[in-house]
Design a protein around this motif. Sequence first.
Motif, PDB file in Angstrom:
ATOM      1  N   VAL A  64      69.383  94.003 123.285  1.00 27.14           N
ATOM      2  CA  VAL A  64      68.914  95.375 122.972  1.00 27.14           C
ATOM      3  C   VAL A  64      69.999  96.042 122.760  1.00 27.14           C
ATOM      4  N   GLY A  65      70.232  96.618 121.426  1.00 23.40           N
ATOM      5  CA  GLY A  65      71.346  97.527 121.122  1.00 23.40           C
ATOM      6  C   GLY A  65      72.748  96.876 121.513  1.00 23.40           C
ATOM      7  N   GLY A  66      72.648  95.738 121.220  1.00 29.02           N
ATOM      8  CA  GLY A  66      74.089  95.224 121.348  1.00 29.02           C
ATOM      9  C   GLY A  66      74.351  94.693 122.769  1.00 29.02           C
ATOM     10  N   VAL A  67      73.420  94.843 123.529  1.00 25.37           N
ATOM     11  CA  VAL A  67      73.567  94.346 125.056  1.00 25.37           C
ATOM     12  C   VAL A  67      72.425  93.113 125.290  1.00 25.37           C
ATOM     13  N   LEU A  68      72.989  92.160 125.711  1.00 25.53           N
ATOM     14  CA  LEU A  68      71.946  91.050 125.978  1.00 25.53           C
ATOM     15  C   LEU A  68      71.433  91.289 127.648  1.00 25.53           C
ATOM     16  N   LEU A  69      70.063  91.393 127.590  1.00 25.48           N
ATOM     17  CA  LEU A  69      69.432  91.351 128.957  1.00 25.48           C
ATOM     18  C   LEU A  69      68.955  90.257 129.338  1.00 25.48           C
ATOM     19  N   GLU A  70      68.742  89.977 130.783  1.00 22.72           N
ATOM     20  CA  GLU A  70      68.331  88.804 131.265  1.00 22.72           C
ATOM     21  C   GLU A  70      66.852  89.194 131.872  1.00 22.72           C
ATOM     22  N   ARG A  71      65.829  88.653 131.652  1.00 24.68           N
ATOM     23  CA  ARG A  71      64.658  88.901 132.166  1.00 24.68           C
ATOM     24  C   ARG A  71      63.788  87.419 132.490  1.00 24.68           C
ATOM     25  N   THR A  72      62.574  87.671 133.264  1.00 25.12           N
ATOM     26  CA  THR A  72      61.778  86.720 133.228  1.00 25.12           C
ATOM     27  C   THR A  72      60.759  86.718 132.263  1.00 25.12           C
ATOM     28  N   VAL A  73      60.041  85.631 131.928  1.00 22.43           N
ATOM     29  CA  VAL A  73      59.102  85.633 130.878  1.00 22.43           C
ATOM     30  C   VAL A  73      57.951  86.677 131.103  1.00 22.43           C
ATOM     31  N   GLU A  74      57.495  86.521 132.394  1.00 27.03           N
ATOM     32  CA  GLU A  74      56.505  87.599 132.775  1.00 27.03           C
ATOM     33  C   GLU A  74      56.731  89.017 132.760  1.00 27.03           C
ATOM     34  N   GLY A  75      57.908  89.415 132.847  1.00 29.45           N
ATOM     35  CA  GLY A  75      58.618  90.663 132.758  1.00 29.45           C
ATOM     36  C   GLY A  75      58.904  91.067 131.307  1.00 29.45           C
ATOM     37  N   ALA A  76      59.222  90.063 130.557  1.00 26.23           N
ATOM     38  CA  ALA A  76      59.396  90.207 129.072  1.00 26.23           C
ATOM     39  C   ALA A  76      58.322  90.684 128.324  1.00 26.23           C
ATOM     40  N   LEU A  77      57.161  89.499 128.613  1.00 28.33           N
ATOM     41  CA  LEU A  77      55.931  89.722 127.783  1.00 28.33           C
ATOM     42  C   LEU A  77      55.366  91.070 127.585  1.00 28.33           C
ATOM     43  N   PRO A  78      54.908  92.055 128.707  1.00 30.13           N
ATOM     44  CA  PRO A  78      54.431  93.199 128.361  1.00 30.13           C
ATOM     45  C   PRO A  78      55.111  94.201 127.349  1.00 30.13           C
ATOM     46  N   GLU A  79      56.609  94.105 127.730  1.00 32.78           N
ATOM     47  CA  GLU A  79      57.504  95.093 126.787  1.00 32.78           C
ATOM     48  C   GLU A  79      57.265  94.439 125.244  1.00 32.78           C
ATOM     49  N   LEU A  80      57.322  93.210 125.079  1.00 27.54           N
ATOM     50  CA  LEU A  80      57.034  92.744 123.698  1.00 27.54           C
ATOM     51  C   LEU A  80      55.769  93.170 123.059  1.00 27.54           C
ATOM     52  N   GLN A  81      54.764  92.981 124.106  1.00 27.18           N
ATOM     53  CA  GLN A  81      53.457  93.437 123.559  1.00 27.18           C
ATOM     54  C   GLN A  81      53.042  94.891 123.319  1.00 27.18           C
ATOM     55  N   ALA A  82      53.830  95.670 123.987  1.00 32.05           N
ATOM     56  CA  ALA A  82      53.725  97.122 123.726  1.00 32.05           C
ATOM     57  C   ALA A  82      54.568  97.682 122.452  1.00 32.05           C
ATOM     58  N   ASN A  83      55.704  96.682 122.296  1.00 32.16           N
ATOM     59  CA  ASN A  83      56.515  97.149 121.046  1.00 32.16           C
ATOM     60  C   ASN A  83      55.677  96.470 119.957  1.00 32.16           C
ATOM     61  N   LEU A  84      54.843  95.529 119.993  1.00 33.27           N
ATOM     62  CA  LEU A  84      53.975  94.806 118.882  1.00 33.27           C
ATOM     63  C   LEU A  84      53.028  95.935 118.575  1.00 33.27           C
ATOM     64  N   SER A  85      52.340  96.395 119.535  1.00 32.15           N
ATOM     65  CA  SER A  85      51.154  97.142 119.308  1.00 32.15           C
ATOM     66  C   SER A  85      51.786  98.792 118.602  1.00 32.15           C
ATOM     67  N   ARG A  86      52.842  99.023 118.859  1.00 33.09           N
ATOM     68  CA  ARG A  86      53.441 100.322 118.130  1.00 33.09           C
ATOM     69  C   ARG A  86      53.981 100.050 116.839  1.00 33.09           C
ATOM     70  N   LEU A  87      54.208  98.957 116.493  1.00 34.93           N
ATOM     71  CA  LEU A  87      54.903  98.532 115.153  1.00 34.93           C
ATOM     72  C   LEU A  87      53.877  98.857 113.990  1.00 34.93           C
ATOM     73  N   PRO A  88      52.729  98.605 114.050  1.00 35.79           N
ATOM     74  CA  PRO A  88      51.768  98.988 112.937  1.00 35.79           C
ATOM     75  C   PRO A  88      51.726 100.309 112.662  1.00 35.79           C
ATOM     76  N   ALA A  89      51.472 101.138 113.655  1.00 37.78           N
ATOM     77  CA  ALA A  89      51.490 102.515 113.655  1.00 37.78           C
ATOM     78  C   ALA A  89      52.593 103.320 112.880  1.00 37.78           C
ATOM     79  N   ALA A  90      53.973 102.750 113.123  1.00 38.85           N
ATOM     80  CA  ALA A  90      55.326 103.112 112.677  1.00 38.85           C
ATOM     81  C   ALA A  90      55.121 102.733 111.137  1.00 38.85           C
TER      82      ALA A  90
END
Length: 145
Positions: A64-90
């Motif tokens: 993210v912005g040149g910074v590598l973030l460590e997450r768990t899969v269950e923590g990262a999935l909701p963020e990715l899904q939220a981003n995925l849902s906003r991209l078509p509108a953009a």
Amino acid sequence: MAKPASKAGKKSSEEVFAGFQALRAEQRQLASKISELEMDLNEHKIVLETLRGVEGSRRCFRLVGGVLLERTVEGALPELQANLSRLPAALAALHDQLARKGQAINDYIETHDIRLQRGAASAPAPDQPDQPAHPPKANVLVPSA
């Protein structure tokens, strides 16, 4: 005296050309951004497909912005899904802006009575290999007077 006043309100051909080039540059930037977001959308889909088959407690990393973030899969999935849902509108908003910019360019062309000419450069003859190949000219802007 009426002639100088009318010329003061009229743009020179260089100003018209510069305005046209600026509009085209903005249109290219919008198209580039659309392409970039479409690639992001495809990457998000691929990553989500991959992570859905992985155990939730497993570690994953996100840049993210040149910074590598460590997450768990269950923590990262909701963020990715939220981003995925906003991209078509953009993307839809950018496509709308691109269409409006195209209309603005067409209006500019009509307002300033611009004609675009396609340059026709011929390819070098096969019996003359020493001549360098010149790419054909794309567009030539000709203001009509």
